[in-house]
Design a protein around this motif. Structure first.
Motif, short mmCIF file in Angstrom:
data_model
loop_
_atom_site.label_atom_id
_atom_site.label_comp_id
_atom_site.label_asym_id
_atom_site.label_seq_id
_atom_site.Cartn_x
_atom_site.Cartn_y
_atom_site.Cartn_z
N SER A 294 0.86 -1.19 0.00
CA SER A 294 0.00 0.00 0.00
C SER A 294 0.89 1.23 0.00
O SER A 294 1.99 1.22 0.56
CB SER A 294 -0.92 0.02 1.22
N TRP A 295 0.44 2.30 -0.68
CA TRP A 295 1.26 3.49 -0.78
C TRP A 295 0.38 4.72 -0.91
O TRP A 295 -0.75 4.66 -1.40
CB TRP A 295 2.22 3.40 -1.97
N THR A 296 0.94 5.84 -0.46
CA THR A 296 0.24 7.12 -0.55
C THR A 296 1.18 8.14 -1.16
O THR A 296 2.18 8.52 -0.54
CB THR A 296 -0.21 7.61 0.85
N GLU A 297 0.88 8.56 -2.39
CA GLU A 297 1.65 9.62 -3.02
C GLU A 297 1.20 10.96 -2.45
O GLU A 297 0.09 11.09 -1.92
CB GLU A 297 1.45 9.60 -4.53
N GLN A 298 2.06 11.96 -2.55
CA GLN A 298 1.72 13.27 -2.03
C GLN A 298 0.44 13.79 -2.67
O GLN A 298 0.27 13.74 -3.89
CB GLN A 298 2.86 14.26 -2.27
N ASN A 299 -0.48 14.26 -1.81
CA ASN A 299 -1.75 14.86 -2.24
C ASN A 299 -2.65 13.87 -2.98
O ASN A 299 -3.49 14.27 -3.79
CB ASN A 299 -1.49 16.08 -3.14
N LYS A 300 -2.48 12.57 -2.70
CA LYS A 300 -3.34 11.56 -3.31
C LYS A 300 -3.82 10.59 -2.26
O LYS A 300 -3.29 10.53 -1.15
CB LYS A 300 -2.59 10.82 -4.42
N GLU B 88 -3.40 3.79 -2.22
CA GLU B 88 -3.66 2.71 -3.16
C GLU B 88 -3.04 1.41 -2.62
O GLU B 88 -2.06 1.44 -1.86
CB GLU B 88 -3.08 3.02 -4.53
N THR B 89 -3.61 0.27 -3.05
CA THR B 89 -3.10 -1.03 -2.60
C THR B 89 -3.06 -2.00 -3.77
O THR B 89 -3.78 -1.83 -4.76
CB THR B 89 -3.97 -1.65 -1.49
N GLU B 90 -2.19 -2.99 -3.65
CA GLU B 90 -2.20 -4.12 -4.59
C GLU B 90 -1.71 -5.35 -3.84
O GLU B 90 -0.96 -5.24 -2.85
CB GLU B 90 -1.32 -3.85 -5.80
N ASP B 91 -2.16 -6.51 -4.29
CA ASP B 91 -1.70 -7.74 -3.68
C ASP B 91 -1.60 -8.82 -4.75
O ASP B 91 -2.06 -8.66 -5.87
CB ASP B 91 -2.59 -8.19 -2.52
N GLY B 92 -0.98 -9.93 -4.39
CA GLY B 92 -0.81 -11.03 -5.33
C GLY B 92 -0.48 -12.32 -4.61
O GLY B 92 -0.02 -12.31 -3.46
N THR B 93 -0.70 -13.44 -5.30
CA THR B 93 -0.51 -14.75 -4.71
C THR B 93 0.10 -15.70 -5.73
O THR B 93 -0.15 -15.58 -6.93
CB THR B 93 -1.86 -15.34 -4.25
N LYS B 94 0.93 -16.61 -5.24
CA LYS B 94 1.50 -17.65 -6.10
C LYS B 94 1.42 -19.00 -5.38
O LYS B 94 1.74 -19.10 -4.19
CB LYS B 94 2.96 -17.36 -6.43
N PHE B 95 0.99 -20.03 -6.12
CA PHE B 95 1.00 -21.40 -5.63
C PHE B 95 1.84 -22.25 -6.58
O PHE B 95 1.63 -22.20 -7.80
CB PHE B 95 -0.42 -21.99 -5.58
N THR B 96 2.78 -23.01 -6.04
CA THR B 96 3.63 -23.87 -6.88
C THR B 96 3.70 -25.26 -6.27
O THR B 96 3.91 -25.43 -5.07
CB THR B 96 5.06 -23.30 -7.00
N LEU B 97 3.55 -26.26 -7.14
CA LEU B 97 3.78 -27.66 -6.78
C LEU B 97 4.93 -28.16 -7.64
O LEU B 97 4.92 -27.99 -8.86
CB LEU B 97 2.52 -28.50 -7.04
N ALA B 98 5.95 -28.76 -6.99
CA ALA B 98 7.14 -29.19 -7.73
C ALA B 98 7.61 -30.55 -7.26
O ALA B 98 7.56 -30.86 -6.06
CB ALA B 98 8.26 -28.17 -7.59
N GLN B 99 8.07 -31.34 -8.20
CA GLN B 99 8.74 -32.61 -7.90
C GLN B 99 10.21 -32.44 -8.24
O GLN B 99 10.56 -31.92 -9.32
CB GLN B 99 8.13 -33.74 -8.73
N ALA B 100 11.11 -32.85 -7.32
CA ALA B 100 12.53 -32.57 -7.50
C ALA B 100 13.38 -33.79 -7.19
O ALA B 100 12.98 -34.67 -6.40
CB ALA B 100 12.95 -31.41 -6.60
#
Length: 428
Positions: A358-364, A367-379
């Protein structure tokens, strides 16, 4: 003549024997693989926020050659070099001239050990310098690497003292008249002081440090309106390293001021390369906890937690040549990667990452943003150890972040994507 030839033969043989006794040190790192998505080639999102597993679409290599060239009476001299390469792994031939591959000289230095009888190392040149990072996310949170000089690992009291000066010019450029469309870097030298190995409780130690990024302007830059009040930058770090549960856990708290303020929330590393000269008076802090531990049986867990906040700072975008003034910015990230070992060579990973900014620019407004990641791996790797490499892995990932991915058939940015791929990773 025969005697002279014999002397020459002995000299050559001595050199050969000496060279073979001081073997060349070859080490490095490599990752490479194949990836595709449900909308063209493999797509990724910021791995420092959500984790790197199943989220890297490049080939990257570090190749280092070094050698100890002198060792006598407890004193030694050695040199180290490193070349790196990065490419998009789009085809067989990827040429630097086509902007498809990049090559860089990352290390070229000389080290001299124990010259002053304090078990210290005197060094000069270009080098990776005591980097602290989160392997899970490729996030280097304390890293001033570059060309410099220093003395490290000096025995002082209960711990070890390290002192260094490293050049870290910002990516930002200005013209000689101050125009930020520029072609001239601002010179910044970072002074680094660290005291490590301070005993805490059992199997735990403390490291503290201070970074000072000092702006060194040219005469034309001093006369420029855009740089007449340059802001140096400061970063204080305290880190506890705890060997626990068959692994390691690290907790770092960092404080930022003035030109380095924005780095608290941009996943910066305390280097002058990210310094913002117009951010005098800003401040920020960052909390990081990360590590890899054994959960019992064949289960292990790697994790990262980051929370940070910056206040009253600017952020310059070198691509758009635009400076944004912020009242505040706040970031949070968490990544966990549990694994299960089926046998000595095969394991399954699940990696889940989430971030919210989240961020606030001067005189504004905020705003926010988010995101997600899911990973399945065989190694597959040589042993059960978490850090065992080489490792070959196949993976499937789901990534979600509003308006972050390649547009659909209607030209609208997509909110999510699926990726599938395979990757090799090794260090030696």
């Amino acid at each position: 003549m025969i005697f002279k030839k014999a002397q020459l033969s002995v000299a050559i043989a001595t050199c050969i024997i000496s060279s073979s006794a001081l073997a060349i040190d070859f080490h490095g790192y490599l990752r490479s693989g194949l990836g595709t998505s449900d909308n063209g080639d493999m797509q990724t999102m910021n791995k420092q926020r959500v984790g790197r597993l199943g989220n890297e679409a490049d080939t990257y290599a570090e190749m280092s050659l070094g050698q100890e060239v002198y060792n006598q009476d407890g004193k030694s001299f050695s040199f180290d070099t490193m070349l790196t390469m990065s490419s998009g792994q789009e085809r067989d031939w990827e040429a630097a001239s086509d902007n498809e591959a990049e090559f860089a000289l990352r290390q070229a230095n000389v080290k001299a050990k124990n010259l002053f009888g304090k078990n210290e190392t005197l060094w000069a040149g270009k080098r990776y310098y005591q980097i602290h990072d989160v392997h899970l996310t490729d996030f280097a949170y304390w890293d001033i690497s570059g060309a410099g000089v220093g003395v490290e690992q000096i025995d002082v009291g209960a711990g070890k003292l390290s002192l260094a000066i490293v050049r870290n010019d910002p990516w930002d450029e200005v013209d000689s008249d101050g125009d930020t469309s520029g072609d001239e870097h601002v010179n910044v030298n970072t002074f680094d002081v660290r005291y490590a190995g301070i005993p805490m409780w059992q199997d735990a130690s403390l490291e503290v440090g201070y970074n000072f990024a000092h702006v060194n302007l040219s005469d034309s830059q001093k006369a420029s309106a855009t740089t007449e009040e340059p802001a140096d930058g400061h970063m204080l770090t305290g880190q506890v390293v705890w060997n626990v549960m068959g692994g390691v856990n690290k907790t770092a708290i960092q404080f930022f001021a003035d030109g380095l303020t924005g780095q608290a929330t941009s996943y910066g590393n305390g280097s002058g390369s990210g310094l913002e000269m117009t951010s005098a008076g800003g401040n920020g802090f960052r909390f990081i906890n990360h590590g890899a531990i054994k959960l019992g049986g064949d289960f292990e867990l790697g994790h990262q937690i980051v929370y940070a906040k910056s206040n009253d700072f600017s952020d310059f975008d070198n691509d758009t040549r635009v400076t944004t003034e912020f009242d505040s910015r706040e970031v949070f990230s968490t990544v966990i990667r549990p694994s299960y070992h089926w046998n000595d060579h095969m394991k399954t990973y699940v990696e889940v990452g989430y971030f919210k900014d989240s961020w606030t620019e001067q005189n504004k407004s905020t705003e926010t943003e988010d995101g997600t990641k899911f990973t399945l791996a065989q190694a597959w790797a040589p042993s059960k150890d978490w850090w065992a490499r080489p490792e070959i892995r196949v993976f499937v990932s789901y990534l979600q972040q509003d308006d972050n991915f390649r547009p659909d058939v209607n030209g609208e940015p997509r909110d999510d994507t699926w990726t599938l791929g395979a990757q090799a990773e090794v260090w030696w």
